[in-house]
Design a protein around this motif. Structure first.
Motif, PDB file in Angstrom:
ATOM      1  N   TYR A  38       0.833  -1.209   0.000  1.00 15.39           N
ATOM      2  CA  TYR A  38       0.000   0.000   0.000  1.00 15.39           C
ATOM      3  C   TYR A  38       0.866   1.258   0.000  1.00 15.39           C
ATOM      4  O   TYR A  38       1.806   1.386   0.781  1.00 15.39           O
ATOM      5  N   GLY A  39       0.530   2.180  -0.894  1.00 15.30           N
ATOM      6  CA  GLY A  39       1.262   3.435  -0.965  1.00 15.30           C
ATOM      7  C   GLY A  39       2.594   3.313  -1.673  1.00 15.30           C
ATOM      8  O   GLY A  39       3.387   4.247  -1.675  1.00 15.30           O
ATOM      9  N   LYS A  40       2.846   2.149  -2.273  1.00 15.14           N
ATOM     10  CA  LYS A  40       4.105   1.999  -3.015  1.00 15.14           C
ATOM     11  C   LYS A  40       3.792   1.841  -4.496  1.00 15.14           C
ATOM     12  O   LYS A  40       2.695   1.492  -4.882  1.00 15.14           O
ATOM     13  N   GLU A  41       4.814   2.091  -5.304  1.00 14.57           N
ATOM     14  CA  GLU A  41       4.593   2.041  -6.739  1.00 14.57           C
ATOM     15  C   GLU A  41       4.753   0.627  -7.261  1.00 14.57           C
ATOM     16  O   GLU A  41       5.469  -0.197  -6.682  1.00 14.57           O
ATOM     17  N   ALA A  42       4.048   0.347  -8.365  1.00 15.51           N
ATOM     18  CA  ALA A  42       4.172  -0.962  -8.991  1.00 15.51           C
ATOM     19  C   ALA A  42       4.434  -0.762 -10.468  1.00 15.51           C
ATOM     20  O   ALA A  42       3.925   0.171 -11.080  1.00 15.51           O
ATOM     21  N   ARG A  43       5.246  -1.653 -11.015  1.00  9.18           N
ATOM     22  CA  ARG A  43       5.484  -1.610 -12.465  1.00  9.18           C
ATOM     23  C   ARG A  43       4.493  -2.567 -13.118  1.00  9.18           C
ATOM     24  O   ARG A  43       4.339  -3.702 -12.698  1.00  9.18           O
ATOM     25  N   LEU A  44       3.801  -2.065 -14.127  1.00 10.85           N
ATOM     26  CA  LEU A  44       2.765  -2.872 -14.771  1.00 10.85           C
ATOM     27  C   LEU A  44       3.318  -3.577 -16.005  1.00 10.85           C
ATOM     28  O   LEU A  44       4.382  -3.223 -16.514  1.00 10.85           O
ATOM     29  N   ALA A  45       2.556  -4.554 -16.469  1.00 10.19           N
ATOM     30  CA  ALA A  45       2.983  -5.348 -17.623  1.00 10.19           C
ATOM     31  C   ALA A  45       3.135  -4.470 -18.863  1.00 10.19           C
ATOM     32  O   ALA A  45       3.985  -4.732 -19.720  1.00 10.19           O
ATOM     33  N   ASP A  46       2.338  -3.404 -18.955  1.00 13.12           N
ATOM     34  CA  ASP A  46       2.430  -2.543 -20.147  1.00 13.12           C
ATOM     35  C   ASP A  46       3.491  -1.459 -19.987  1.00 13.12           C
ATOM     36  O   ASP A  46       3.568  -0.534 -20.798  1.00 13.12           O
ATOM     37  N   GLY A  47       4.312  -1.543 -18.933  1.00  9.65           N
ATOM     38  CA  GLY A  47       5.417  -0.609 -18.794  1.00  9.65           C
ATOM     39  C   GLY A  47       5.117   0.599 -17.934  1.00  9.65           C
ATOM     40  O   GLY A  47       6.014   1.324 -17.541  1.00  9.65           O
ATOM     41  N   ARG A  48       3.846   0.843 -17.636  1.00  8.16           N
ATOM     42  CA  ARG A  48       3.521   1.996 -16.802  1.00  8.16           C
ATOM     43  C   ARG A  48       3.925   1.736 -15.356  1.00  8.16           C
ATOM     44  O   ARG A  48       4.057   0.584 -14.938  1.00  8.16           O
ATOM     45  N   THR A  49       4.082   2.806 -14.607  1.00  4.05           N
ATOM     46  CA  THR A  49       4.306   2.679 -13.175  1.00  4.05           C
ATOM     47  C   THR A  49       3.143   3.379 -12.483  1.00  4.05           C
ATOM     48  O   THR A  49       2.831   4.521 -12.826  1.00  4.05           O
ATOM     49  N   VAL A  50       2.492   2.688 -11.561  1.00  2.22           N
ATOM     50  CA  VAL A  50       1.348   3.319 -10.898  1.00  2.22           C
ATOM     51  C   VAL A  50       1.513   3.266  -9.392  1.00  2.22           C
ATOM     52  O   VAL A  50       2.195   2.404  -8.847  1.00  2.22           O
ATOM     53  N   MET A  51       0.872   4.250  -8.735  1.00  2.00           N
ATOM     54  CA  MET A  51       0.848   4.287  -7.272  1.00  2.00           C
ATOM     55  C   MET A  51      -0.276   3.374  -6.792  1.00  2.00           C
ATOM     56  O   MET A  51      -1.404   3.480  -7.250  1.00  2.00           O
ATOM     57  N   ARG A  52       0.070   2.462  -5.873  1.00  2.91           N
ATOM     58  CA  ARG A  52      -0.977   1.561  -5.382  1.00  2.91           C
ATOM     59  C   ARG A  52      -1.701   2.214  -4.205  1.00  2.91           C
ATOM     60  O   ARG A  52      -1.394   1.961  -3.045  1.00  2.91           O
ATOM     61  N   ASP A  53      -2.668   3.086  -4.546  1.00  2.25           N
ATOM     62  CA  ASP A  53      -3.446   3.783  -3.519  1.00  2.25           C
ATOM     63  C   ASP A  53      -4.854   3.182  -3.458  1.00  2.25           C
ATOM     64  O   ASP A  53      -5.098   2.122  -4.034  1.00  2.25           O
ATOM     65  N   ASP A  54      -5.757   3.848  -2.757  1.00  3.08           N
ATOM     66  CA  ASP A  54      -7.113   3.324  -2.592  1.00  3.08           C
ATOM     67  C   ASP A  54      -7.795   3.063  -3.929  1.00  3.08           C
ATOM     68  O   ASP A  54      -8.402   2.021  -4.141  1.00  3.08           O
ATOM     69  N   ASP A  55      -7.720   4.063  -4.826  1.00  3.38           N
ATOM     70  CA  ASP A  55      -8.409   3.910  -6.103  1.00  3.38           C
ATOM     71  C   ASP A  55      -7.831   2.747  -6.914  1.00  3.38           C
ATOM     72  O   ASP A  55      -8.562   2.012  -7.563  1.00  3.38           O
ATOM     73  N   TYR A  56      -6.485   2.577  -6.832  1.00  3.83           N
ATOM     74  CA  TYR A  56      -5.844   1.470  -7.545  1.00  3.83           C
ATOM     75  C   TYR A  56      -6.351   0.125  -7.007  1.00  3.83           C
ATOM     76  O   TYR A  56      -6.710  -0.777  -7.767  1.00  3.83           O
TER      77      TYR A  56
END
Lengths: 332, 558
Positions: A247-265
């Motif tokens: 929670y609250g950390k970033e993740a690298r996605l299969a399509d190359g994007r990096t997203v913040m794993r927050d509530d909405d995620y």
């Protein structure tokens, strides 16, 4: 019917007086200019009335100096209102770090609340005076808007994402709670009240409600009920990524994007897992849309947040929590 | 003063009869109206149609105010109430206010003021009225089937997924009606560019023309966005395309961006033409050039351009980024500047004028006062920290009624009273028109001023039942509405009487300067007997006999 009526609403939060000062300032400016313009028009109307047929007005065409004066003065006033308004606005939308988190979900035509200790209420929210409270809000259907006039706060509550509102009550009492965004037939009845209590009374009220499971505990029970642990194990050896400490950390996605794993995620990943695939994992998770309601999703997220890096979850699932989750966590 | 306006006495002496040939007797029969391409007759077709919708919309408003007399929902069911305020808004905005001044007075007066025979595309002009009628039929169909309950704002996903009412029928009605706006806008732009009489340079144009030019830009550039938005709502509703409903993968806030991208500028479609009317009236009844002509002209263009950049001020609590909000708030403040410039220039025009007390003048001065209050409360709403509390409350309802009724409707009524003698060739009762202007002014303020207080107290809009402490203010508001209703009914009587018995106006009953006053009243079919030539400045009032000779187009010839 009462014959007396108030002209200004009660001030019952730390934000109320800030908004009111801004209001009185802009009201004074508006009143000054309205009266000035009305008086000048009235005076000219009398003084320059036509005295004989065939008379025409003086051949005056304009004045650059006057145009500048009456452009620049309103500009300065408007900009000072803009700046002051922006300062107050950022006070309203910036949630203090020490805020206690409550949940609110809007649904045609009721508000459902859950306290951090787990107590649930409908249309009435009990809160302690002097404590900073933030509501994490979402809607199960259309757009609603959470509005407490005495606190001078309002925030739209949207389906499909979380919005937040915060306040600190300064005065015990019972205040109106309204839905301010039109939402259908019973829109004007979608409200209730906020009951502000002294901290000891609030504690007594919580105790009266009896022992309940906290959101994390119910979330843990839901996690078991939906057998999430089949894939999401305590380490990254499972078919899905581990949920510990994410929670609250970033993740690298299969399509190359990096997203913040927050509530909405997390919400999106529970209801529509195909939207974000974490790099290195196959898309095998089924959708839970329509199976878990918004309250249940909030509880699952609370559970996931409570998972530390260690293998032991902060809250263990008890039988009691399972029973509670059956009644609220799943679609009735 | 006698029963007719004093101006009548001025002009009545030489000619006591209507001209032999004019546009009203150039052809007869129902076909001569339904297939006319005369801009003046099309203006009258619009006048009749929008008057019908004004009174239907007014009937809805009366029922709303009656229901709100008591805190309980005792007159109508909640679902009925929701349909009442929705239909009131849709009918008044799309079928009365948007076409009001442009399609009636703009159509009639623009070619006369620039010395043209007609608009640039007369057939397109007639087509625009048919688009209006077809759109109105769809909306009336929905109305008779039970109406729509989404609010005039059609917020998604309520409108696209949840509402059980005739959303698609009304959306189609507004979609079609949008073409009427677009056609009118295209026509005005082309007419103003290409059809001006010799000598009518851009800075000799009356300010009514400038404000219509600005309005037309918004009509042509903004209306398609509304049409597309409603199309998307219809597709989501009928075929489950996921544009706005998160359950279908859409974004509900996207709708608000698209909707307000049109609907905020649309406010300026309603109020800019009124500003043009006010400039005309104040010049005519002060017998004086409008102070700072070029500033007033460019303020119209400035408002039209800035109007497209401020839509996000409707969305400060919608979850829009606070930083985006900052930009929208700052730009919204900018719109106040050209608006203030106009108000101050009108005031300066009165200074050392020769002011005549007349009904159009009362409306114009009423406009300035009410528009000032509407504008200043608009600045308050654009102030972000304040908007959070008053957003979606009666404060907003009061604010936009000060702009749309105090502004747009007062301008429209002022314009109708100003040009009525030109349109019909006859005068109306001075006493009754003064009285109704006063009644409308008082009724309006009593109706809407208490709503500012209600809004700050926190009464949300679109509420069918409300807490008891709001009742006194609601009773005041309803009392005001009943006075307002009487005020609106009086002109219907004296205008109809004027058609038969009104004193003959003559070409220029007000002694005003402008090409439209130099032809007969009513004007001939092609407006002027010969091509007018303009060699005078706008609003060039000079000491002369109070009755300008008819057909005297050019100062130098006179």
């Amino acid at each position: 019917m009462r014959l007396s009526f108030p002209l200004f609403p009660e001030q019952a939060s730390t934000l109320a007086s800030k908004v009111d000062s801004l209001y009185f300032f802009s009201l004074a400016i508006s009143a000054f200019f309205s009266v000035l313009i009305a008086l000048v028009i009235f005076a000219f109307f009398i003084k320059f009335r036509r005295r004989r047929a065939g008379e025409v007005g003086a051949p005056i065409h304009g004045s650059l100096m006057l145009e500048l004066v009456w452009s620049i003065i309103p500009f300065i006033i408007a900009m000072s209102l803009f700046v002051w308004g922006a300062i107050v606005y950022f006070d309203i939308v910036t949630v203090p770090g020490n805020a206690t988190e409550y949940f609110a979900t809007g649904k045609q035509w009721m508000w459902k609340f859950q306290h951090p200790e787990g107590q649930r209420e409908i249309n009435v929210l009990h809160i302690p005076v002097g404590e900073t409270i933030k509501l994490k809000m979402t809607s199960e259907d259309v757009i609603h808007s959470f509005y407490i006039p005495a606190f001078r706060v309002k925030q739209d509550v949207l389906p499909g994402r979380y919005t937040t509102i915060w306040f600190e009550a300064t005065k015990p009492g019972t205040y109106h709670l309204f839905c301010a965004e039109y939402c259908g037939s019973e829109h004007s009845l979608m409200g209730g009240s906020v009951v502000v209590m002294e901290p000891d009374e609030y504690q007594a009220w919580l105790d009266d409600a009896g022992p309940v499971a906290s959101p994390e505990e119910i979330g843990a029970a839901l996690f078991d009920q939906y057998i999430c642990s089949t894939c999401h194990e305590t380490d990254d050896s499972g078919r899905g990524p581990s949920l510990h400490g994410i929670y609250g950390k970033e993740a690298r996605l299969a399509d190359g994007r990096t997203v913040m794993r927050d509530d909405d995620y997390l919400r999106e990943s529970i209801l529509r897992p195909a939207t974000h695939i974490v790099n290195g994992y196959p898309q095998i998770m089924p959708t839970f849309q329509g199976q878990i309601n918004e309250v249940g999703v909030l509880q699952l997220i609370s559970y996931i947040k409570s998972l530390g890096d260690s293998e032991t979850p902060a809250a263990a699932a008890g039988d009691e929590a399972v029973a509670a989750s059956n009644s609220v966590g799943t679609e009735e | 003063m006698t029963d007719t306006t004093q101006a009548a006495a001025v002009s009545a002496s030489p000619e006591k009869q209507l001209p032999k040939n004019h546009y009203l007797n150039a052809a007869h029969g129902i076909k001569s109206w339904l297939f006319t391409t005369d801009h003046k007759r099309i203006g009258l077709l619009y006048l009749g149609s929008i008057t019908i919708f004004f009174f239907i919309g007014g009937a809805y408003a009366s029922l709303i105010r009656l229901e709100l007399l008591t805190p309980q929902g005792d007159l109508v069911q909640p679902d009925t109430y929701n349909r009442l305020f929705t239909m009131h808004g849709i009918l008044m905005i799309f079928f009365f206010l948007l076409p009001s001044i442009p399609a009636v007075l703009g159509n009639f007066i623009i070619p006369l003021q620039i010395g043209a025979k007609d608009v640039a595309f007369p057939k397109l002009n007639l087509a625009s009225w048919y688009m209006y009628v077809i759109g109105a039929c769809f909306t009336l169909f929905a109305l008779f089937k039970g109406g729509v309950d989404t609010g005039w704002t059609f917020y998604t996903p309520f409108s696209s997924t949840y509402s059980n009412s005739y959303v698609v029928a009304v959306a189609v009605g507004i979609f079609i009606n949008g073409f009427s706006s677009i056609f009118t806008g295209i026509n005005f732009i082309a007419t103003i560019h290409r059809m001006r009489a010799p000598g009518m340079t851009w800075f000799r144009l009356p300010l009514f023309i400038w404000s219509h030019y600005a309005t037309s830009l918004i009509m042509v550039l903004g209306t398609p966005v509304l049409a597309i938005t409603l199309l998307l709502v219809g597709m989501e509703r009928m075929f489950n395309f996921g544009f706005f409903d998160p359950a279908l993968g859409g974004d509900p806030v996207l709708f608000q961006h698209l909707f307000w991208f049109y609907s905020h500028p649309a406010v300026y479609i309603m109020v800019l033409p009124s500003m043009g009317v006010v400039s005309e009236i104040i010049a005519a009844f002060s017998r004086k050039q409008v102070f700072g002509y070029k500033f007033v002209a460019f303020a119209s263009i400035g408002i039209a351009v800035l109007g497209f950049l401020v839509w996000g001020h409707h969305m400060f609590v919608s979850s829009q980024s606070p930083y985006t909000g900052l930009i929208f708030s700052a730009l919204s403040m900018m719109v106040a500047i050209p608006s203030a410039v106009k108000v101050f220039n009108w005031m300066a025009t009165l200074y050392q004028g020769s002011i005549e007390y007349s009904t159009p003048m009362f409306y114009a001065l009423g406009f300035i006062g009410l528009f000032t209050i509407g504008g200043l409360t608009g600045v308050m709403l654009g102030t972000m920290g304040l908007d959070v509390h008053v957003h979606d409350t009666y404060f907003v309802v009061a604010h936009f009624h000060y702009i749309m009724v105090g502004g747009a409707v007062f301008g429209y009524l002022g314009g109708i009273h100003y040009w009525w003698p030109k349109i019909t060739g006859r005068l109306y009762s001075g006493f009754w028109s003064h009285l109704s202007a006063l009644v409308i002014f008082l009724g309006f303020n009593l109706t809407f001023f208490p709503q500012f207080v209600l809004g700050y107290l926190g009464m949300p809009r679109r509420y069918h039942v409300y807490p008891e402490e709001f009742q006194v203010l609601n009773i005041l508001s309803t009392a005001g509405a009943s006075i307002l209703a009487v005020g609106y009914a009086i002109p219907m009587v004296y205008f109809v009487l004027s058609l038969r018995k009104g004193e003959i106006a003559g070409p220029n009953p007000w002694g005003a300067v402008g090409l439209e006053w130099e032809t007969t009243s009513p004007p001939p079919l092609h407006n002027f007997e010969s091509m007018p030539v303009v060699d005078f400045e706008p609003y060039q009032y000079e000491e002369h006999e109070p009755v300008p000779k008819p057909y005297r187009y050019s100062r130098s010839e006179g």
